[in-house]
Design a protein around this motif. Sequence first.
Motif, PDB file in Angstrom:
ATOM      1  N   LYS A 208      97.013  79.617 -30.675  1.00 50.73           N
ATOM      2  CA  LYS A 208      96.038  78.550 -30.909  1.00 50.73           C
ATOM      3  C   LYS A 208      95.326  78.804 -32.241  1.00 50.73           C
ATOM      4  O   LYS A 208      94.931  79.926 -32.540  1.00 50.73           O
ATOM      5  CB  LYS A 208      95.020  78.488 -29.774  1.00 50.73           C
ATOM      6  CG  LYS A 208      94.000  77.354 -29.934  1.00 50.73           C
ATOM      7  CD  LYS A 208      93.102  77.236 -28.729  1.00 50.73           C
ATOM      8  CE  LYS A 208      92.003  76.211 -28.957  1.00 50.73           C
ATOM      9  NZ  LYS A 208      92.535  74.882 -29.311  1.00 50.73           N
ATOM     10  N   ASP A 209      95.187  77.756 -33.036  1.00 54.23           N
ATOM     11  CA  ASP A 209      94.595  77.859 -34.368  1.00 54.23           C
ATOM     12  C   ASP A 209      95.310  78.900 -35.224  1.00 54.23           C
ATOM     13  O   ASP A 209      94.687  79.635 -36.004  1.00 54.23           O
ATOM     14  CB  ASP A 209      93.099  78.195 -34.277  1.00 54.23           C
ATOM     15  CG  ASP A 209      92.285  77.042 -33.716  1.00 54.23           C
ATOM     16  OD1 ASP A 209      92.741  75.891 -33.810  1.00 54.23           O
ATOM     17  OD2 ASP A 209      91.185  77.293 -33.189  1.00 54.23           O
ATOM     18  N   LEU A 210      96.617  78.959 -35.078  1.00 57.75           N
ATOM     19  CA  LEU A 210      97.411  79.876 -35.898  1.00 57.75           C
ATOM     20  C   LEU A 210      97.181  79.610 -37.380  1.00 57.75           C
ATOM     21  O   LEU A 210      97.069  80.532 -38.185  1.00 57.75           O
ATOM     22  CB  LEU A 210      98.896  79.721 -35.546  1.00 57.75           C
ATOM     23  CG  LEU A 210      99.893  80.563 -36.343  1.00 57.75           C
ATOM     24  CD1 LEU A 210      99.736  82.038 -35.989  1.00 57.75           C
ATOM     25  CD2 LEU A 210     101.325  80.106 -36.059  1.00 57.75           C
ATOM     26  N   ILE A 211      97.124  78.329 -37.720  1.00 57.65           N
ATOM     27  CA  ILE A 211      96.790  77.946 -39.092  1.00 57.65           C
ATOM     28  C   ILE A 211      95.319  77.550 -39.108  1.00 57.65           C
ATOM     29  O   ILE A 211      94.950  76.432 -38.732  1.00 57.65           O
ATOM     30  CB  ILE A 211      97.673  76.780 -39.579  1.00 57.65           C
ATOM     31  CG1 ILE A 211      99.158  77.137 -39.434  1.00 57.65           C
ATOM     32  CG2 ILE A 211      97.344  76.438 -41.021  1.00 57.65           C
ATOM     33  CD1 ILE A 211      99.602  78.345 -40.218  1.00 57.65           C
ATOM     34  N   ASP A 212      94.474  78.486 -39.502  1.00 52.96           N
ATOM     35  CA  ASP A 212      93.031  78.247 -39.551  1.00 52.96           C
ATOM     36  C   ASP A 212      92.533  78.453 -40.983  1.00 52.96           C
ATOM     37  O   ASP A 212      93.330  78.584 -41.927  1.00 52.96           O
ATOM     38  CB  ASP A 212      92.285  79.162 -38.568  1.00 52.96           C
ATOM     39  CG  ASP A 212      92.539  80.638 -38.824  1.00 52.96           C
ATOM     40  OD1 ASP A 212      93.156  80.984 -39.858  1.00 52.96           O
ATOM     41  OD2 ASP A 212      92.105  81.468 -38.000  1.00 52.96           O
ATOM     42  N   ALA A 213      91.224  78.493 -41.145  1.00 57.64           N
ATOM     43  CA  ALA A 213      90.661  78.621 -42.498  1.00 57.64           C
ATOM     44  C   ALA A 213      91.103  79.911 -43.170  1.00 57.64           C
ATOM     45  O   ALA A 213      91.403  79.930 -44.376  1.00 57.64           O
ATOM     46  CB  ALA A 213      89.135  78.555 -42.426  1.00 57.64           C
ATOM     47  N   ASP A 214      91.161  81.004 -42.419  1.00 59.90           N
ATOM     48  CA  ASP A 214      91.578  82.291 -42.998  1.00 59.90           C
ATOM     49  C   ASP A 214      93.028  82.232 -43.464  1.00 59.90           C
ATOM     50  O   ASP A 214      93.375  82.734 -44.544  1.00 59.90           O
ATOM     51  CB  ASP A 214      91.400  83.413 -41.975  1.00 59.90           C
ATOM     52  CG  ASP A 214      89.936  83.750 -41.728  1.00 59.90           C
ATOM     53  OD1 ASP A 214      89.092  83.404 -42.589  1.00 59.90           O
ATOM     54  OD2 ASP A 214      89.638  84.351 -40.678  1.00 59.90           O
ATOM     55  N   ALA A 215      93.898  81.630 -42.627  1.00 64.27           N
ATOM     56  CA  ALA A 215      95.312  81.531 -43.000  1.00 64.27           C
ATOM     57  C   ALA A 215      95.484  80.639 -44.224  1.00 64.27           C
ATOM     58  O   ALA A 215      96.245  80.968 -45.147  1.00 64.27           O
ATOM     59  CB  ALA A 215      96.119  80.990 -41.824  1.00 64.27           C
ATOM     60  N   ILE A 216      94.772  79.528 -44.251  1.00 70.89           N
ATOM     61  CA  ILE A 216      94.888  78.603 -45.379  1.00 70.89           C
ATOM     62  C   ILE A 216      94.415  79.258 -46.678  1.00 70.89           C
ATOM     63  O   ILE A 216      94.997  79.044 -47.744  1.00 70.89           O
ATOM     64  CB  ILE A 216      94.097  77.310 -45.085  1.00 70.89           C
ATOM     65  CG1 ILE A 216      94.754  76.546 -43.936  1.00 70.89           C
ATOM     66  CG2 ILE A 216      94.002  76.437 -46.330  1.00 70.89           C
ATOM     67  CD1 ILE A 216      93.950  75.377 -43.420  1.00 70.89           C
ATOM     68  N   ALA A 217      93.376  80.067 -46.588  1.00 67.98           N
ATOM     69  CA  ALA A 217      92.852  80.746 -47.783  1.00 67.98           C
ATOM     70  C   ALA A 217      93.898  81.653 -48.422  1.00 67.98           C
ATOM     71  O   ALA A 217      93.863  81.904 -49.635  1.00 67.98           O
ATOM     72  CB  ALA A 217      91.610  81.547 -47.422  1.00 67.98           C
ATOM     73  N   LYS A 218      94.858  82.131 -47.627  1.00 63.63           N
ATOM     74  CA  LYS A 218      95.899  83.022 -48.138  1.00 63.63           C
ATOM     75  C   LYS A 218      97.063  82.255 -48.750  1.00 63.63           C
ATOM     76  O   LYS A 218      97.936  82.854 -49.394  1.00 63.63           O
ATOM     77  CB  LYS A 218      96.416  83.912 -47.008  1.00 63.63           C
ATOM     78  CG  LYS A 218      95.350  84.830 -46.419  1.00 63.63           C
ATOM     79  CD  LYS A 218      95.860  85.534 -45.168  1.00 63.63           C
ATOM     80  CE  LYS A 218      94.766  86.369 -44.524  1.00 63.63           C
ATOM     81  NZ  LYS A 218      95.200  86.971 -43.241  1.00 63.63           N
ATOM     82  N   MET A 219      97.098  80.955 -48.554  1.00 60.53           N
ATOM     83  CA  MET A 219      98.218  80.154 -49.037  1.00 60.53           C
ATOM     84  C   MET A 219      98.048  79.778 -50.506  1.00 60.53           C
ATOM     85  O   MET A 219      96.975  79.900 -51.086  1.00 60.53           O
ATOM     86  CB  MET A 219      98.343  78.877 -48.189  1.00 60.53           C
ATOM     87  CG  MET A 219      98.641  79.114 -46.718  1.00 60.53           C
ATOM     88  SD  MET A 219      98.743  77.544 -45.805  1.00 60.53           S
ATOM     89  CE  MET A 219      98.893  78.157 -44.119  1.00 60.53           C
TER      90      MET A 219
END
Length: 378
Positions: A208-219
């Motif tokens: 759940k929320d695998l793609i969250d704000a932290d993940a997006i920041a790394k993209m």
Amino acid sequence: MYNVLTLNKISPNGTSRLGADYNVGDAVENPAAVLVRSASMHDMEMPESLLAIARCGAGTNNIPKDACADKGIVVFNTPGANANAVKELVLAGLLLSSRKVVEGIEWAKTLKGNGDAVGKMAEKGKGQFVGPEILGKTLAVVGLGAIGILVANAAVALGMKVVGYDPFLSVNNALKLDPSIKVYPTVDDVITVADYVTVHVPLLPDTKDLIDADAIAKMKDGVRILNFSRDGLVNCAAVLDAIKSGKVSKYVTDFATDDVLAEDGVICLPHLGASTPESEDNCAVMAADQIMEYLERGNIINSVNFPNVTMAKSGAVRYCVLFKGDAVKAVTAAVDGLKAVEAKTRGDYGYAIVDADTDASAAALEAVEGVVKVRVIK
């Protein structure tokens, strides 16, 4: 006679496989099995007669799997049956996320009524819909199951560089991947290098929320994200914030929710992934076959709440024993005239197929601690 309740419109290619021994319909009483697509069963009272539920599709979030397991109801799905349909829509999503096709179509409609001037107006205005090609770009495929593999291989065929991640990647699935696809040990390894990210994993507490704000920041800046797997895998608030900041160029999702509808930078489809006649036929056929295999022979294939167990029949009687905990030895010991046994566990639940020469052991099996349900097939 087996009663089979249908909770959605099920392809006749599937229901027709259930022969003269089956009474199939949307109003049958005391069903031994249920065929379902998207209808929610969480508030449904499960009848005592119910032995199995077959979901015509991969996801089973609409079924209370644990509650069913506690009642000895085996839940099946149809992995891979709709994989090609979803793959094709994901490929469409890749192109839609890049080329501003949707925006261009909507803008072109506004030119209606301008007669011979439409052509020149279209040429003059088309520059606002410029978008990049996918050739040579990097696609991260998170989840390399039946759908993820097809998406990854198809993207390679379209000239993309593909990287993948799946902590449970099987040897069989790994062998299906194009040799050029690099599989990495962590999500971060793939999302940080990708121009496009597509997720193909089940919705679980861990995803759940695998793609969250932290993940997006790394993209990468300008990344395009696709979700054709399950609502809840992508944190919509985080994506919308990232679109507004310019971090994310586009979000394409197959799950319509109020927070993403009509938002700039979002293309929202009404869950069309498996909406093809071919997919519906494939899912219904697989579901019907699995129901028959379990009801008539006791074999479990593609269950999501009990282990998969199959065995050729070798005795006059077959006991189908659903249990919780470690009850295999006790189950085997309770059977007179034992011929063969095949048993497995999956998490807290287990299943044993026991063939014997007599049918005198049902009561003894039901008395074994942890046994949830015993069924006799002669």
